[in-house]
Design a protein around this motif. Structure first.
Motif, PDB file in Angstrom:
ATOM      1  N   ASP A   5      54.571  64.077  58.819  1.00 55.22           N
ATOM      2  CA  ASP A   5      55.399  63.562  59.820  1.00 55.22           C
ATOM      3  C   ASP A   5      55.942  61.742  60.615  1.00 55.22           C
ATOM      4  O   ASP A   5      54.999  61.666  60.270  1.00 55.22           O
ATOM      5  N   LEU A   6      56.907  61.904  60.190  1.00 53.14           N
ATOM      6  CA  LEU A   6      57.632  60.316  60.731  1.00 53.14           C
ATOM      7  C   LEU A   6      58.998  59.888  61.043  1.00 53.14           C
ATOM      8  O   LEU A   6      59.209  60.849  61.947  1.00 53.14           O
ATOM      9  N   VAL A   7      58.502  58.914  62.727  1.00 53.85           N
ATOM     10  CA  VAL A   7      59.649  59.074  63.145  1.00 53.85           C
ATOM     11  C   VAL A   7      59.831  57.621  64.073  1.00 53.85           C
ATOM     12  O   VAL A   7      58.347  56.422  63.481  1.00 53.85           O
ATOM     13  N   HIS A  10      61.249  53.583  68.660  1.00 52.35           N
ATOM     14  CA  HIS A  10      61.369  53.130  69.552  1.00 52.35           C
ATOM     15  C   HIS A  10      61.884  53.921  70.550  1.00 52.35           C
ATOM     16  O   HIS A  10      62.370  54.460  71.182  1.00 52.35           O
ATOM     17  N   ARG A  11      62.498  55.007  69.265  1.00 50.03           N
ATOM     18  CA  ARG A  11      62.863  57.086  69.495  1.00 50.03           C
ATOM     19  C   ARG A  11      62.334  57.059  71.133  1.00 50.03           C
ATOM     20  O   ARG A  11      61.864  58.021  72.131  1.00 50.03           O
ATOM     21  N   ILE A  12      60.401  56.845  70.744  1.00 48.33           N
ATOM     22  CA  ILE A  12      59.543  57.902  71.376  1.00 48.33           C
ATOM     23  C   ILE A  12      59.454  57.065  72.672  1.00 48.33           C
ATOM     24  O   ILE A  12      59.069  57.520  73.783  1.00 48.33           O
ATOM     25  N   GLU A  13      59.847  55.621  72.779  1.00 53.56           N
ATOM     26  CA  GLU A  13      59.543  54.764  73.499  1.00 53.56           C
ATOM     27  C   GLU A  13      60.547  55.217  74.684  1.00 53.56           C
ATOM     28  O   GLU A  13      60.324  55.595  75.946  1.00 53.56           O
ATOM     29  N   LYS A  14      61.701  55.565  74.075  1.00 54.99           N
ATOM     30  CA  LYS A  14      63.124  55.000  75.182  1.00 54.99           C
ATOM     31  C   LYS A  14      63.024  56.027  75.629  1.00 54.99           C
ATOM     32  O   LYS A  14      62.873  56.973  77.245  1.00 54.99           O
ATOM     33  N   LEU A  15      62.268  57.815  75.296  1.00 51.61           N
ATOM     34  CA  LEU A  15      62.542  59.201  76.114  1.00 51.61           C
ATOM     35  C   LEU A  15      60.911  59.427  76.955  1.00 51.61           C
ATOM     36  O   LEU A  15      60.593  60.119  77.783  1.00 51.61           O
ATOM     37  N   SER A  16      60.025  58.718  76.451  1.00 51.17           N
ATOM     38  CA  SER A  16      58.699  58.480  77.081  1.00 51.17           C
ATOM     39  C   SER A  16      58.721  58.452  78.185  1.00 51.17           C
ATOM     40  O   SER A  16      57.241  59.043  78.960  1.00 51.17           O
ATOM     41  N   GLY A  17      59.653  57.795  79.197  1.00 55.78           N
ATOM     42  CA  GLY A  17      59.918  57.701  80.496  1.00 55.78           C
ATOM     43  C   GLY A  17      60.669  59.308  80.971  1.00 55.78           C
ATOM     44  O   GLY A  17      60.509  58.700  82.564  1.00 55.78           O
ATOM     45  N   ALA A  47      51.064  60.225  68.427  1.00 51.72           N
ATOM     46  CA  ALA A  47      50.675  61.698  68.923  1.00 51.72           C
ATOM     47  C   ALA A  47      51.576  62.133  68.635  1.00 51.72           C
ATOM     48  O   ALA A  47      51.434  64.078  68.745  1.00 51.72           O
ATOM     49  N   ILE A  48      53.038  61.776  68.724  1.00 52.55           N
ATOM     50  CA  ILE A  48      53.817  63.439  68.580  1.00 52.55           C
ATOM     51  C   ILE A  48      54.634  63.523  67.037  1.00 52.55           C
ATOM     52  O   ILE A  48      54.498  64.395  66.859  1.00 52.55           O
ATOM     53  N   THR A  49      54.183  62.430  66.608  1.00 49.15           N
ATOM     54  CA  THR A  49      54.227  62.769  65.223  1.00 49.15           C
ATOM     55  C   THR A  49      53.004  63.391  64.481  1.00 49.15           C
ATOM     56  O   THR A  49      53.620  64.749  63.580  1.00 49.15           O
ATOM     57  N   ALA A  50      51.524  63.322  64.979  1.00 52.68           N
ATOM     58  CA  ALA A  50      50.379  63.973  64.211  1.00 52.68           C
ATOM     59  C   ALA A  50      50.728  65.893  65.442  1.00 52.68           C
ATOM     60  O   ALA A  50      50.586  66.009  64.192  1.00 52.68           O
ATOM     61  N   TYR A 100      57.573  52.441  62.884  1.00 50.51           N
ATOM     62  CA  TYR A 100      57.596  53.167  62.663  1.00 50.51           C
ATOM     63  C   TYR A 100      55.870  53.837  63.126  1.00 50.51           C
ATOM     64  O   TYR A 100      54.840  53.216  62.523  1.00 50.51           O
ATOM     65  N   ALA A 101      56.070  55.382  63.431  1.00 50.41           N
ATOM     66  CA  ALA A 101      54.534  55.916  63.357  1.00 50.41           C
ATOM     67  C   ALA A 101      54.823  56.653  61.977  1.00 50.41           C
ATOM     68  O   ALA A 101      55.500  57.677  61.798  1.00 50.41           O
TER      69      ALA A 101
END
Length: 112
Positions: A5-7, A10-17, A47-50, A100-101
């Motif tokens: 998987d790839l993500v 910035h998308r995760i940083e935005k949603l992680s709050g 972690a989310i992409t894992a 990217y992660a």
């Protein structure tokens, strides 16, 4: 089985709050461990992409009832990640660069 998987970080940083988002994806101890890392946004995205990669290796996703918080992430003393889901262990390789992660999950057998 294998999954990848790839993500975009910035998308995760935005949603992680958002508490609902992190509770959906991570167990409280995982979130605490990752949020204390120097590059917490990249670590959370990794972690989310894992967990996405594990779901792909399993061959089941959200529509089949898989919930990411049910996938247990663990880290060795050296920081190497692995996952356990439904009694099966997965070896993980996680990386992040240029915003990217990415992660690869490889089924390794029954959990110890």
């Amino acid at each position: 089985m294998i999954g990848i998987d790839l993500v975009a970080v910035h998308r995760i940083e935005k949603l992680s709050g958002r508490a609902w988002y992190t509770a959906f994806w991570l167990r409280p101890e995982e979130f605490l461990y990752l949020s204390e890392k120097p590059n917490a946004g990249e670590s959370l995205a990794g972690a989310i992409t894992a967990k996405e990669a594990v779901m792909k290796a399993v061959g089941r996703g959200f529509r089949q009832g898989t919930r990411p918080a049910n996938i247990l992430l663990e880290w060795s003393p050296s920081g190497a990640p692995s996952a356990t889901f439904e009694g099966t262990r997965y070896l993980l390789s996680v990386t992040h660069a240029d915003g990217y992660a990415a992660a690869v999950a490889l089924q390794s057998g029954a959990a110890a």
